[in-house]
Design a protein around this motif. Sequence first.
Motif, PDB file in Angstrom:
ATOM      1  N   MET A  58     -15.389 -10.507  24.416  1.00 41.91           N
ATOM      2  CA  MET A  58     -16.361  -9.451  24.322  1.00 41.91           C
ATOM      3  C   MET A  58     -15.717  -8.138  23.872  1.00 41.91           C
ATOM      4  SD  MET A  58     -19.525  -9.238  24.722  1.00 41.91           S
ATOM      5  CE  MET A  58     -20.931  -8.387  25.298  1.00 41.91           C
ATOM      6  N   SER A  59     -14.416  -7.978  24.109  1.00 46.48           N
ATOM      7  CA  SER A  59     -13.725  -6.751  23.749  1.00 46.48           C
ATOM      8  C   SER A  59     -13.712  -6.536  22.235  1.00 46.48           C
ATOM      9  CB  SER A  59     -12.295  -6.792  24.278  1.00 46.48           C
ATOM     10  OG  SER A  59     -11.593  -5.664  23.839  1.00 46.48           O
ATOM     11  N   ILE A  60     -13.547  -7.596  21.467  1.00 47.65           N
ATOM     12  CA  ILE A  60     -13.524  -7.477  20.008  1.00 47.65           C
ATOM     13  C   ILE A  60     -14.895  -7.059  19.496  1.00 47.65           C
ATOM     14  CG2 ILE A  60     -13.257  -8.770  17.868  1.00 47.65           C
ATOM     15  CD1 ILE A  60     -11.044 -10.346  19.210  1.00 47.65           C
ATOM     16  N   ILE A  61     -15.949  -7.595  20.071  1.00 48.22           N
ATOM     17  CA  ILE A  61     -17.302  -7.240  19.647  1.00 48.22           C
ATOM     18  C   ILE A  61     -17.569  -5.755  19.910  1.00 48.22           C
ATOM     19  CG2 ILE A  61     -19.761  -7.623  20.086  1.00 48.22           C
ATOM     20  CD1 ILE A  61     -19.018 -10.560  20.636  1.00 48.22           C
ATOM     21  N   TRP A  62     -17.150  -5.259  21.081  1.00 49.57           N
ATOM     22  CA  TRP A  62     -17.341  -3.839  21.377  1.00 49.57           C
ATOM     23  C   TRP A  62     -16.505  -2.973  20.447  1.00 49.57           C
ATOM     24  CZ3 TRP A  62     -21.316  -1.816  23.310  1.00 49.57           C
ATOM     25  CH2 TRP A  62     -22.043  -2.455  24.300  1.00 49.57           C
ATOM     26  N   THR A  63     -15.299  -3.410  20.112  1.00 51.19           N
ATOM     27  CA  THR A  63     -14.461  -2.657  19.179  1.00 51.19           C
ATOM     28  C   THR A  63     -15.127  -2.565  17.819  1.00 51.19           C
ATOM     29  OG1 THR A  63     -12.469  -3.377  20.349  1.00 51.19           O
ATOM     30  CG2 THR A  63     -12.167  -2.509  18.137  1.00 51.19           C
ATOM     31  N   ILE A  64     -15.761  -3.633  17.376  1.00 51.29           N
ATOM     32  CA  ILE A  64     -16.461  -3.628  16.089  1.00 51.29           C
ATOM     33  C   ILE A  64     -17.666  -2.690  16.141  1.00 51.29           C
ATOM     34  CG2 ILE A  64     -17.857  -5.052  14.536  1.00 51.29           C
ATOM     35  CD1 ILE A  64     -15.874  -7.343  15.117  1.00 51.29           C
ATOM     36  N   ILE A  65     -18.432  -2.746  17.217  1.00 55.65           N
ATOM     37  CA  ILE A  65     -19.616  -1.884  17.339  1.00 55.65           C
ATOM     38  C   ILE A  65     -19.201  -0.412  17.405  1.00 55.65           C
ATOM     39  CG2 ILE A  65     -21.525  -1.240  18.863  1.00 55.65           C
ATOM     40  CD1 ILE A  65     -21.716  -4.260  19.578  1.00 55.65           C
ATOM     41  N   ILE A  66     -18.214  -0.107  18.232  1.00 50.53           N
ATOM     42  CA  ILE A  66     -17.724   1.268  18.336  1.00 50.53           C
ATOM     43  C   ILE A  66     -17.126   1.713  17.008  1.00 50.53           C
ATOM     44  CG2 ILE A  66     -16.021   2.753  19.470  1.00 50.53           C
ATOM     45  CD1 ILE A  66     -18.340   2.100  21.274  1.00 50.53           C
ATOM     46  N   GLY A  67     -16.394   0.834  16.337  1.00 48.03           N
ATOM     47  CA  GLY A  67     -15.809   1.161  15.033  1.00 48.03           C
ATOM     48  C   GLY A  67     -16.854   1.424  13.977  1.00 48.03           C
ATOM     49  N   PHE A  68     -17.938   0.684  14.027  1.00 48.39           N
ATOM     50  CA  PHE A  68     -19.053   0.890  13.096  1.00 48.39           C
ATOM     51  C   PHE A  68     -19.617   2.297  13.253  1.00 48.39           C
ATOM     52  CE2 PHE A  68     -23.681   0.751  12.455  1.00 48.39           C
ATOM     53  CZ  PHE A  68     -23.722   0.389  11.122  1.00 48.39           C
ATOM     54  N   ILE A  69     -19.893   2.672  14.475  1.00 46.36           N
ATOM     55  CA  ILE A  69     -20.448   4.004  14.744  1.00 46.36           C
ATOM     56  C   ILE A  69     -19.408   5.083  14.438  1.00 46.36           C
ATOM     57  CG2 ILE A  69     -21.380   5.499  16.554  1.00 46.36           C
ATOM     58  CD1 ILE A  69     -22.440   2.876  17.877  1.00 46.36           C
ATOM     59  N   ALA A  70     -18.150   4.819  14.799  1.00 46.96           N
ATOM     60  CA  ALA A  70     -17.084   5.791  14.546  1.00 46.96           C
ATOM     61  C   ALA A  70     -16.861   6.003  13.052  1.00 46.96           C
ATOM     62  CB  ALA A  70     -15.792   5.334  15.211  1.00 46.96           C
ATOM     63  N   ILE A 128     -14.229   0.413  11.417  1.00 43.61           N
ATOM     64  CA  ILE A 128     -13.858  -0.717  12.277  1.00 43.61           C
ATOM     65  C   ILE A 128     -12.345  -0.892  12.265  1.00 43.61           C
ATOM     66  CG2 ILE A 128     -14.022  -3.225  12.518  1.00 43.61           C
ATOM     67  CD1 ILE A 128     -16.942  -2.929  11.475  1.00 43.61           C
ATOM     68  N   ILE A 129     -11.733  -0.760  11.091  1.00 41.48           N
ATOM     69  CA  ILE A 129     -10.273  -0.843  11.011  1.00 41.48           C
ATOM     70  C   ILE A 129      -9.648   0.287  11.823  1.00 41.48           C
ATOM     71  CG2 ILE A 129      -8.305  -0.609   9.441  1.00 41.48           C
ATOM     72  CD1 ILE A 129     -10.049  -2.038   7.320  1.00 41.48           C
ATOM     73  N   GLY A 130     -10.235   1.481  11.747  1.00 44.02           N
ATOM     74  CA  GLY A 130      -9.746   2.609  12.536  1.00 44.02           C
ATOM     75  C   GLY A 130      -9.835   2.354  14.027  1.00 44.02           C
ATOM     76  N   ALA A 131     -10.894   1.704  14.466  1.00 41.14           N
ATOM     77  CA  ALA A 131     -11.022   1.377  15.895  1.00 41.14           C
ATOM     78  C   ALA A 131      -9.956   0.371  16.321  1.00 41.14           C
ATOM     79  CB  ALA A 131     -12.412   0.829  16.178  1.00 41.14           C
ATOM     80  N   PHE A 132      -9.689  -0.604  15.461  1.00 43.73           N
ATOM     81  CA  PHE A 132      -8.628  -1.564  15.780  1.00 43.73           C
ATOM     82  C   PHE A 132      -7.260  -0.891  15.781  1.00 43.73           C
ATOM     83  CE2 PHE A 132     -11.735  -4.923  14.769  1.00 43.73           C
ATOM     84  CZ  PHE A 132     -11.514  -5.756  15.847  1.00 43.73           C
ATOM     85  N   VAL A 133      -7.034   0.039  14.844  1.00 42.96           N
ATOM     86  CA  VAL A 133      -5.771   0.774  14.811  1.00 42.96           C
ATOM     87  C   VAL A 133      -5.629   1.614  16.081  1.00 42.96           C
ATOM     88  CG1 VAL A 133      -4.568   2.672  13.631  1.00 42.96           C
ATOM     89  CG2 VAL A 133      -5.522   0.787  12.309  1.00 42.96           C
ATOM     90  N   ALA A 134      -6.701   2.293  16.481  1.00 43.19           N
ATOM     91  CA  ALA A 134      -6.655   3.102  17.695  1.00 43.19           C
ATOM     92  C   ALA A 134      -6.407   2.234  18.928  1.00 43.19           C
ATOM     93  CB  ALA A 134      -7.950   3.886  17.852  1.00 43.19           C
ATOM     94  N   ASN A 185      -6.399  -5.420  28.298  1.00 46.18           N
ATOM     95  CA  ASN A 185      -7.776  -5.843  28.003  1.00 46.18           C
ATOM     96  C   ASN A 185      -8.688  -4.677  27.644  1.00 46.18           C
ATOM     97  OD1 ASN A 185      -7.198  -8.541  28.493  1.00 46.18           O
ATOM     98  ND2 ASN A 185      -7.518  -8.280  30.686  1.00 46.18           N
ATOM     99  N   ASP A 186      -8.132  -3.473  27.515  1.00 51.55           N
ATOM    100  CA  ASP A 186      -8.923  -2.291  27.190  1.00 51.55           C
ATOM    101  C   ASP A 186      -8.938  -2.064  25.691  1.00 51.55           C
ATOM    102  OD1 ASP A 186      -9.338  -1.831  29.858  1.00 51.55           O
ATOM    103  OD2 ASP A 186      -7.675  -0.419  30.041  1.00 51.55           O
ATOM    104  N   GLY A 187     -10.042  -1.532  25.220  1.00 53.88           N
ATOM    105  CA  GLY A 187     -10.145  -1.152  23.819  1.00 53.88           C
ATOM    106  C   GLY A 187     -10.150   0.353  23.690  1.00 53.88           C
ATOM    107  N   ALA A 188     -10.104   0.814  22.463  1.00 54.36           N
ATOM    108  CA  ALA A 188     -10.133   2.257  22.229  1.00 54.36           C
ATOM    109  C   ALA A 188     -11.482   2.807  22.659  1.00 54.36           C
ATOM    110  CB  ALA A 188      -9.898   2.553  20.758  1.00 54.36           C
ATOM    111  N   GLY A 189     -11.461   3.971  23.209  1.00 55.96           N
ATOM    112  CA  GLY A 189     -12.694   4.640  23.557  1.00 55.96           C
ATOM    113  C   GLY A 189     -13.371   5.173  22.301  1.00 55.96           C
ATOM    114  N   PHE A 190     -14.508   5.769  22.501  1.00 58.13           N
ATOM    115  CA  PHE A 190     -15.292   6.251  21.376  1.00 58.13           C
ATOM    116  C   PHE A 190     -14.552   7.350  20.609  1.00 58.13           C
ATOM    117  CE2 PHE A 190     -18.886   8.729  19.614  1.00 58.13           C
ATOM    118  CZ  PHE A 190     -19.344   7.744  18.757  1.00 58.13           C
ATOM    119  N   ILE A 191     -13.967   8.301  21.335  1.00 60.72           N
ATOM    120  CA  ILE A 191     -13.226   9.386  20.691  1.00 60.72           C
ATOM    121  C   ILE A 191     -11.984   8.835  19.985  1.00 60.72           C
ATOM    122  CG2 ILE A 191     -12.008  11.569  21.060  1.00 60.72           C
ATOM    123  CD1 ILE A 191     -15.025  11.750  21.503  1.00 60.72           C
ATOM    124  N   GLY A 192     -11.291   7.917  20.630  1.00 56.90           N
ATOM    125  CA  GLY A 192     -10.115   7.302  20.004  1.00 56.90           C
ATOM    126  C   GLY A 192     -10.469   6.549  18.738  1.00 56.90           C
ATOM    127  N   ALA A 193     -11.619   5.875  18.743  1.00 54.63           N
ATOM    128  CA  ALA A 193     -12.059   5.154  17.556  1.00 54.63           C
ATOM    129  C   ALA A 193     -12.408   6.109  16.426  1.00 54.63           C
ATOM    130  CB  ALA A 193     -13.254   4.272  17.890  1.00 54.63           C
TER     131      ALA A 193
END
Length: 89
Positions: free
Chosen positions: A1-13, A38-44, A57-65
């Motif tokens: 589920m973490s990858i899906i949230w990273t993609i969604i947050i990256g899309f908005i970011a 999305i690439i930026g969210a994965f980099v963050a 197991n944590d992903g980048a937050g919204f600001i980090g993305a």
Amino acid sequence: MSIIWTIIIGFIAGVIAKFIMPGDNEPKGFILTTILGIIGAFVATFLGRALGWYGPNDGAGFIGAIVGAIVVLAIWGMIAGRRRTTTRL
């Protein structure tokens, strides 16, 4: 589920980063901008885990993305700007 949230947050970011950092060398298409976000969210996420800011197991937050997306867009702008100047000669 973490990858899906990273993609969604990256899309908005990516969309927000495009509004924060407009320019001539930036990608023009909505899809390319969101992919770079999305690439930026994965980099963050990767850098945050490497620096110890996020757990395994944590992903980048919204600001980090958003910051990651801005960094990726800036790199894209430098590469696209260099490519344009070499093709004009």
